[in-house]
Design a protein around this motif. Structure first.
Motif, PDB file in Angstrom:
ATOM      1  N   MET A   1       0.823  -1.206   0.000  1.00  0.00           N
ATOM      2  CA  MET A   1       0.000   0.000   0.000  1.00  0.00           C
ATOM      3  C   MET A   1       0.857   1.257   0.000  1.00  0.00           C
ATOM      4  SD  MET A   1      -3.078   0.860  -0.251  1.00  0.00           S
ATOM      5  CE  MET A   1      -3.960  -0.604   0.280  1.00  0.00           C
ATOM      6  N   LEU A   2       2.003   1.248   0.714  1.00  0.00           N
ATOM      7  CA  LEU A   2       2.873   2.401   0.710  1.00  0.00           C
ATOM      8  C   LEU A   2       3.468   2.627  -0.669  1.00  0.00           C
ATOM      9  CD1 LEU A   2       4.709   2.141   4.118  1.00  0.00           C
ATOM     10  CD2 LEU A   2       2.896   3.685   3.445  1.00  0.00           C
ATOM     11  N   ALA A   3       3.540   1.578  -1.478  1.00  0.00           N
ATOM     12  CA  ALA A   3       4.018   1.748  -2.843  1.00  0.00           C
ATOM     13  C   ALA A   3       3.075   2.661  -3.612  1.00  0.00           C
ATOM     14  CB  ALA A   3       4.129   0.396  -3.530  1.00  0.00           C
ATOM     15  N   ALA A   4       1.771   2.523  -3.348  1.00  0.00           N
ATOM     16  CA  ALA A   4       0.794   3.380  -4.020  1.00  0.00           C
ATOM     17  C   ALA A   4       0.965   4.821  -3.569  1.00  0.00           C
ATOM     18  CB  ALA A   4      -0.622   2.896  -3.727  1.00  0.00           C
ATOM     19  N   VAL A   5       1.216   5.013  -2.285  1.00  0.00           N
ATOM     20  CA  VAL A   5       1.441   6.362  -1.783  1.00  0.00           C
ATOM     21  C   VAL A   5       2.686   6.948  -2.426  1.00  0.00           C
ATOM     22  CG1 VAL A   5       1.970   7.724   0.261  1.00  0.00           C
ATOM     23  CG2 VAL A   5       0.307   5.874   0.407  1.00  0.00           C
ATOM     24  N   THR A   6       3.735   6.135  -2.527  1.00  0.00           N
ATOM     25  CA  THR A   6       4.969   6.600  -3.133  1.00  0.00           C
ATOM     26  C   THR A   6       4.742   7.012  -4.572  1.00  0.00           C
ATOM     27  OG1 THR A   6       6.221   5.108  -1.714  1.00  0.00           O
ATOM     28  CG2 THR A   6       7.365   5.983  -3.625  1.00  0.00           C
ATOM     29  N   SER A 178     -13.755   5.013  -3.244  1.00  0.00           N
ATOM     30  CA  SER A 178     -12.485   4.852  -2.544  1.00  0.00           C
ATOM     31  C   SER A 178     -11.484   4.025  -3.327  1.00  0.00           C
ATOM     32  CB  SER A 178     -12.717   4.207  -1.175  1.00  0.00           C
ATOM     33  OG  SER A 178     -13.121   2.860  -1.312  1.00  0.00           O
ATOM     34  N   GLU A 179     -11.956   3.260  -4.305  1.00  0.00           N
ATOM     35  CA  GLU A 179     -11.074   2.451  -5.137  1.00  0.00           C
ATOM     36  C   GLU A 179     -11.636   2.422  -6.559  1.00  0.00           C
ATOM     37  OE1 GLU A 179      -9.297  -1.115  -2.502  1.00  0.00           O
ATOM     38  OE2 GLU A 179     -11.486  -1.088  -2.620  1.00  0.00           O
ATOM     39  N   LEU A 236      -6.541   9.342   0.518  1.00  0.00           N
ATOM     40  CA  LEU A 236      -5.562  10.054  -0.291  1.00  0.00           C
ATOM     41  C   LEU A 236      -6.095  10.082  -1.721  1.00  0.00           C
ATOM     42  CD1 LEU A 236      -2.799  11.431  -0.218  1.00  0.00           C
ATOM     43  CD2 LEU A 236      -1.782   9.251  -0.885  1.00  0.00           C
ATOM     44  N   ARG A 237      -6.331  11.286  -2.215  1.00  0.00           N
ATOM     45  CA  ARG A 237      -6.960  11.427  -3.525  1.00  0.00           C
ATOM     46  C   ARG A 237      -6.059  12.244  -4.434  1.00  0.00           C
ATOM     47  NH1 ARG A 237      -9.998  12.082   0.711  1.00  0.00           N
ATOM     48  NH2 ARG A 237      -9.827  14.358   0.739  1.00  0.00           N
ATOM     49  N   TYR A 261      -4.986   4.153   1.933  1.00  0.00           N
ATOM     50  CA  TYR A 261      -3.540   4.286   1.800  1.00  0.00           C
ATOM     51  C   TYR A 261      -2.839   4.380   3.152  1.00  0.00           C
ATOM     52  CZ  TYR A 261      -4.554   5.093  -3.107  1.00  0.00           C
ATOM     53  OH  TYR A 261      -4.996   4.943  -4.396  1.00  0.00           O
ATOM     54  N   ALA A 262      -3.496   4.971   4.126  1.00  0.00           N
ATOM     55  CA  ALA A 262      -2.896   5.059   5.457  1.00  0.00           C
ATOM     56  C   ALA A 262      -2.760   3.665   6.055  1.00  0.00           C
ATOM     57  CB  ALA A 262      -3.750   5.933   6.367  1.00  0.00           C
ATOM     58  N   SER A 263      -1.706   3.475   6.828  1.00  0.00           N
ATOM     59  CA  SER A 263      -1.482   2.162   7.426  1.00  0.00           C
ATOM     60  C   SER A 263      -0.756   2.320   8.752  1.00  0.00           C
ATOM     61  CB  SER A 263      -0.654   1.274   6.488  1.00  0.00           C
ATOM     62  OG  SER A 263       0.727   1.611   6.554  1.00  0.00           O
ATOM     63  N   ALA A 264      -0.462   1.194   9.367  1.00  0.00           N
ATOM     64  CA  ALA A 264       0.227   1.207  10.654  1.00  0.00           C
ATOM     65  C   ALA A 264       1.706   1.544  10.509  1.00  0.00           C
ATOM     66  CB  ALA A 264       0.083  -0.156  11.340  1.00  0.00           C
ATOM     67  N   CYS A 265       2.191   1.769   9.301  1.00  0.00           N
ATOM     68  CA  CYS A 265       3.613   2.044   9.096  1.00  0.00           C
ATOM     69  C   CYS A 265       3.879   3.465   8.614  1.00  0.00           C
ATOM     70  CB  CYS A 265       4.202   1.032   8.107  1.00  0.00           C
ATOM     71  SG  CYS A 265       4.190  -0.674   8.717  1.00  0.00           S
ATOM     72  N   ASP A 266       2.871   4.338   8.673  1.00  0.00           N
ATOM     73  CA  ASP A 266       3.066   5.709   8.214  1.00  0.00           C
ATOM     74  C   ASP A 266       4.080   6.449   9.082  1.00  0.00           C
ATOM     75  OD1 ASP A 266       1.138   5.270   6.310  1.00  0.00           O
ATOM     76  OD2 ASP A 266      -0.478   6.112   7.520  1.00  0.00           O
ATOM     77  N   VAL A 267       4.806   7.356   8.448  1.00  0.00           N
ATOM     78  CA  VAL A 267       5.759   8.197   9.167  1.00  0.00           C
ATOM     79  C   VAL A 267       5.325   9.655   9.039  1.00  0.00           C
ATOM     80  CG1 VAL A 267       7.682   6.596   8.935  1.00  0.00           C
ATOM     81  CG2 VAL A 267       7.257   8.267   7.121  1.00  0.00           C
ATOM     82  N   THR A 268       6.104  10.565   9.601  1.00  0.00           N
ATOM     83  CA  THR A 268       5.682  11.958   9.767  1.00  0.00           C
ATOM     84  C   THR A 268       5.249  12.614   8.468  1.00  0.00           C
ATOM     85  OG1 THR A 268       7.179  12.157  11.653  1.00  0.00           O
ATOM     86  CG2 THR A 268       6.386  14.197  10.657  1.00  0.00           C
ATOM     87  N   ASP A 269       6.031  12.459   7.409  1.00  0.00           N
ATOM     88  CA  ASP A 269       5.688  13.105   6.139  1.00  0.00           C
ATOM     89  C   ASP A 269       4.344  12.617   5.615  1.00  0.00           C
ATOM     90  OD1 ASP A 269       7.965  14.582   6.171  1.00  0.00           O
ATOM     91  OD2 ASP A 269       9.070  13.345   4.737  1.00  0.00           O
ATOM     92  N   GLN A 270       4.056  11.343   5.803  1.00  0.00           N
ATOM     93  CA  GLN A 270       2.785  10.793   5.341  1.00  0.00           C
ATOM     94  C   GLN A 270       1.629  11.310   6.185  1.00  0.00           C
ATOM     95  OE1 GLN A 270       4.250   6.888   5.721  1.00  0.00           O
ATOM     96  NE2 GLN A 270       4.976   6.736   3.605  1.00  0.00           N
ATOM     97  N   HIS A 271       1.844  11.481   7.480  1.00  0.00           N
ATOM     98  CA  HIS A 271       0.808  12.067   8.331  1.00  0.00           C
ATOM     99  C   HIS A 271       0.421  13.451   7.820  1.00  0.00           C
ATOM    100  CE1 HIS A 271       2.142   9.494  12.053  1.00  0.00           C
ATOM    101  NE2 HIS A 271       1.599   8.785  11.082  1.00  0.00           N
ATOM    102  N   ARG A 272       1.412  14.248   7.453  1.00  0.00           N
ATOM    103  CA  ARG A 272       1.139  15.595   6.948  1.00  0.00           C
ATOM    104  C   ARG A 272       0.360  15.536   5.639  1.00  0.00           C
ATOM    105  NH1 ARG A 272       6.934  16.487   7.934  1.00  0.00           N
ATOM    106  NH2 ARG A 272       7.228  17.328  10.030  1.00  0.00           N
TER     107      ARG A 272
END
Length: 412
Positions: A1-6, A178-179, A236-237, A261-272
């Motif tokens: 899922m983080l790959a999609a965010v990336t 959503s998808e 995330l749109r 897209y949010a998950s248990a592995c998000d870090v600060t930049d993703q929170h913003r």
């Protein structure tokens, strides 16, 4: 899922893999020779890898904190087992390209990977499925041919979201934006199919299938035709999807956010990044998620262990994903305890193979409830619902507690 965010962030991914020097290399920085087949002697300690995604190190803070969480969980596991477990913790950063064999050359005594790890870890060509226990604490989707997954499946999140929407808001029809293309998913394991399983009429947003129609006029036309009781959107749109919330908001229709897209592995930049999109949402919007949000007040009634931890662990639990990582470690450690049996210590090759087979039958109790795997997917995992109040999410609780219904397994 983080790959999609990336991908949405258009971040380039270089090659290579960065490995911690805190491995069992004798302390001189040199690595052992690659393991080939059965080793003749047991190691002094096995290695447990704690995976985190490329770019998520935040100057060393992320790997350090996650390693500390795993070490704290191992201490608890040893207390439960009433013996020491010979396990060494190593943070491992994934760059997404280097074959898994390179990782094994660096850490031949590694018997499991936990954390931000999925089927793409160390490259698409990697295949250690027959030897390594890989536990993904970020996203659902456990695969018997590869990884174990902790969070509730997308189908289960949708099913529970549908049950809550029907019971609390008398929702009957939902447009699920959503998808994209979820309605043509032959596996029927997505969020939208979960909504349908809850008895709702779930419809796709036709405009998403034609990029030329993804403007406010096309979206409004689709909603005029469907006249839904609620619209679900991704957290995330991008592109034309950014027009969905403003249109729905003008109509006054209930918005349900799918933490896609949010998950248990998000870090600060993703929170913003998520926070910027949340500013579009009106108060009263709902959010459904499959991860513990450390910013919310702990639910001591549903998860009493969260409220009885030591001060040291409480400090670590202030960071996203640490509760899931702690619980994953307890499950893996329970498997290691079984592999060691009555005091034997098999070679790393044998322990690796046995642990992967054993983890399917392991049951353990963690901060977020009871864990048991079926087809590599943790069963009965919670789904939380939040409501936006004065621009901030307020946790209402788990759908299971609110509705009094226990989660069900996803479709086979």
């Amino acid at each position: 899922m983080l790959a999609a965010v990336t991908a949405l962030l258009a971040v380039g991914i270089p090659t290579g893999i960065s490995l911690s020097t805190s491995s069992t290399d004798g302390g001189d920085g040199r690595t052992r020779a690659p393991a080939t087949g059965e080793t003749s002697a047991a190691p002094d300690s096995y290695t447990l890898g704690v995976a985190y995604a490329w770019g998520d190190d935040e100057e060393g803070r992320v790997p350090r904190i996650r390693a500390q969480v795993v070490e704290a969980a191992l201490e608890e596991a040893e207390r439960r087992a009433r013996r020491a477990l010979p396990v060494n913790v190593v943070p491992v950063q994934d760059y997404g390209q280097t074959p898994a064999v390179k990782l094994m050359e660096q850490h031949p005594d590694m018997i499991a990977l936990i954390g931000d790890v999925d089927a793409g870890f160390a490259g698409a060509e990697a295949d250690w499925s027959q030897e390594m226990a890989v536990v993904n604490t970020c996203d659902a989707g456990g695969d018997p041919g590869y990884d174990f997954a902790l969070p509730a499946t997308e189908f289960e999140v949708g099913r529970q979201a549908g049950r809550y929407l029907a019971g609390a808001y008398d929702v009957d029809e939902v447009v699920d934006a959503s998808e994209s293309y979820w309605d043509t998913d032959t596996d029927e394991d997505s969020f939208g199919h979960g909504l349908r399983a809850a008895g709702l009429t779930a419809l796709p947003l036709p405009a998403q299938k034609s990029t030329g129609d993804m403007g406010s006029i096309g979206i409004a036309r689709d909603l005029d035709a469907a006249r839904p009781d609620a619209v679900s959107v991704a957290d995330l749109r991008a592109g034309g999807e950014e027009e969905i919330v403003p249109v729905v908001r003008k109509r006054g229709t209930l918005i349900a956010v799918h933490a896609n897209y949010a998950s248990a592995c998000d870090v600060t930049d993703q929170h913003r990044m998520f926070a910027r999109q949340e500013k579009q949402l009106p108060d009263g919007s709902l959010r459904f998620r499959a991860f513990h949000d450390e910013r919310q007040k702990p639910d001591c009634a549903t998860f009493p262990r969260l409220c009885t931890v030591s001060p040291r662990l409480a400090g670590l639990l202030k960071y996203r994903g640490t509760a899931e990582l702690y619980d994953a470690t307890l499950a893996v450690a329970a498997g290691i305890d079984q592999v060691l049996g009555d005091g034997g210590r098999p070679s790393s090759d044998t322990a690796r193979e046995r642990l992967r087979a054993t983890l399917e039958t392991v049951e353990s109790d963690g901060l977020l409830g009871h864990y048991a795997f079926e087809k590599h997917q943790a069963q009965g995992r919670p789904v939380w619902v939040d409501r936006l109040e004065h621009g901030e999410w307020r946790q209402l609780g788990t759908v299971g507690r609110i509705t009094g219904a226990e989660p069900k397994s996803p479709p086979a």
